[in-house]
Design an enzyme around this catalytic site. Structure first.
Site, PDB file in Angstrom:
ATOM      1  CG  HIS A   1      21.707  61.776 -19.988  1.00 36.69           C
ATOM      2  ND1 HIS A   1      21.192  60.402 -20.103  1.00 36.69           N
ATOM      3  CD2 HIS A   1      22.917  61.763 -19.423  1.00 36.69           C
ATOM      4  CE1 HIS A   1      22.370  59.679 -19.687  1.00 36.69           C
ATOM      5  NE2 HIS A   1      23.248  60.405 -19.216  1.00 36.69           N
ATOM      6  CD  GLU A   2      25.356  64.987 -18.477  1.00 34.89           C
ATOM      7  OE1 GLU A   2      25.562  64.913 -17.135  1.00 34.89           O
ATOM      8  OE2 GLU A   2      25.652  64.157 -19.157  1.00 34.89           O
TER       9      GLU A   2
ATOM     10  CG  HIS B   1      23.214  61.644 -14.359  1.00 37.50           C
ATOM     11  ND1 HIS B   1      23.090  60.502 -14.326  1.00 37.50           N
ATOM     12  CD2 HIS B   1      23.824  61.721 -15.848  1.00 37.50           C
ATOM     13  CE1 HIS B   1      23.704  59.671 -15.270  1.00 37.50           C
ATOM     14  NE2 HIS B   1      24.132  60.543 -16.044  1.00 37.50           N
TER      15      HIS B   1
ATOM     16  CD  GLU C   1      25.333  57.389 -17.594  1.00 40.33           C
ATOM     17  OE1 GLU C   1      24.894  58.086 -18.439  1.00 40.33           O
ATOM     18  OE2 GLU C   1      26.075  57.892 -16.492  1.00 40.33           O
TER      19      GLU C   1
ATOM     20  CG  ASP D   1      20.006  57.148 -21.486  1.00 31.99           C
ATOM     21  OD1 ASP D   1      20.531  58.179 -21.602  1.00 31.99           O
ATOM     22  OD2 ASP D   1      20.365  55.995 -21.793  1.00 31.99           O
TER      23      ASP D   1
END
Ligand SMILES: [Zn+2]
Length: 214
Positions: A79-80, A83, A157, A161
């Site tokens: 997930h990070e 980003h 977000e 995801d």
């Protein structure tokens, strides 16, 4: 951060192997993985990247490592990395710079204007009264920009995801998010209007639903 917490390189083992394997697969250049003793000050669990150059270090909170399984930890990292890959970090920095630019230009209009001191009842122009009137009149604008930033962040977000679900796996990310929301005592069913005004992250249920419809 290094002033307040101790970072130690993550020891060799299953977790490190899994993180390195996923980073290589996702084309993410990893410098090193550290564990930080976040439990010294809070129960909050977190993971983040440090460094703006080509090679990044990953920092994991010891609380996160303690609470999550290896697969769940890799999913949180995926997930990070999402980003980062979707350029959310750099867009966020640009948006914050624009906000500061807007604030300073509005301030420059206000600070020399004698009408504002007069409106607050002063006979002569006062720098301090201009500063107070700026603070009063700027807050609605700042609220509006905050709403924009929150909705931008919630969109990011979902995107991160989706990246994690595509490049790794949605199931362990879902179970990691559930564990984290238990730890953080998150509200599971906040009112949509409250979410619109205050949440930088979508509520857990919506994130889980969005992941199952991918
Ligand atoms: Zn995120």
């Amino acid at each position: 951060m290094p002033l307040f917490n101790k970072q130690t390189p993550l020891e060799q083992g299953e977790l490190r192997d899994a993180i390195e394997a996923f980073s290589a697969k996702a084309g993410f250049q990893l410098d090193n993985v550290f564990v930080i003793d976040g439990s010294r000050r809070s129960t909050k669990a977190n993971a983040y990247f440090a460094g703006l150059g080509a090679k990044k270090r990953i920092v994991l909170y010891d609380t996160l490592v303690k609470d999550l399984e290896v697969e769940e930890l890799v999913a949180v990292l995926a997930h990070e990395i999402g980003h980062y890959k979707k350029k959310h970090t750099i867009k966020g920095i640009i948006a914050a710079l624009c906000q500061t630019g807007i604030m300073l230009s509005v301030l420059s209009l206000f600070i020399a204007n004698p009408l504002l001191s007069a409106a607050l009842g002063a006979g002569i122009h006062s720098f301090h009264l201009a500063l107070i009137s700026f603070a009063l009149l700027y807050s609605p604008l700042s609220t509006l920009m905050g709403l924009g930033m929150n909705s931008f962040s919630r969109k990011n977000e979902y995107e991160a995801d989706r990246f994690a679900a595509h490049h790794f796996n949605a199931a362990p990310l879902g179970s990691a998010l559930k564990k984290l929301s238990v730890n953080n005592l998150s509200n599971l069913s906040p009112h949509p209007a409250y979410v619109f005004f205050h949440y930088s992250h979508p509520p857990l249920l919506q994130r889980l639903r969005a992941m199952t419809t991918i």
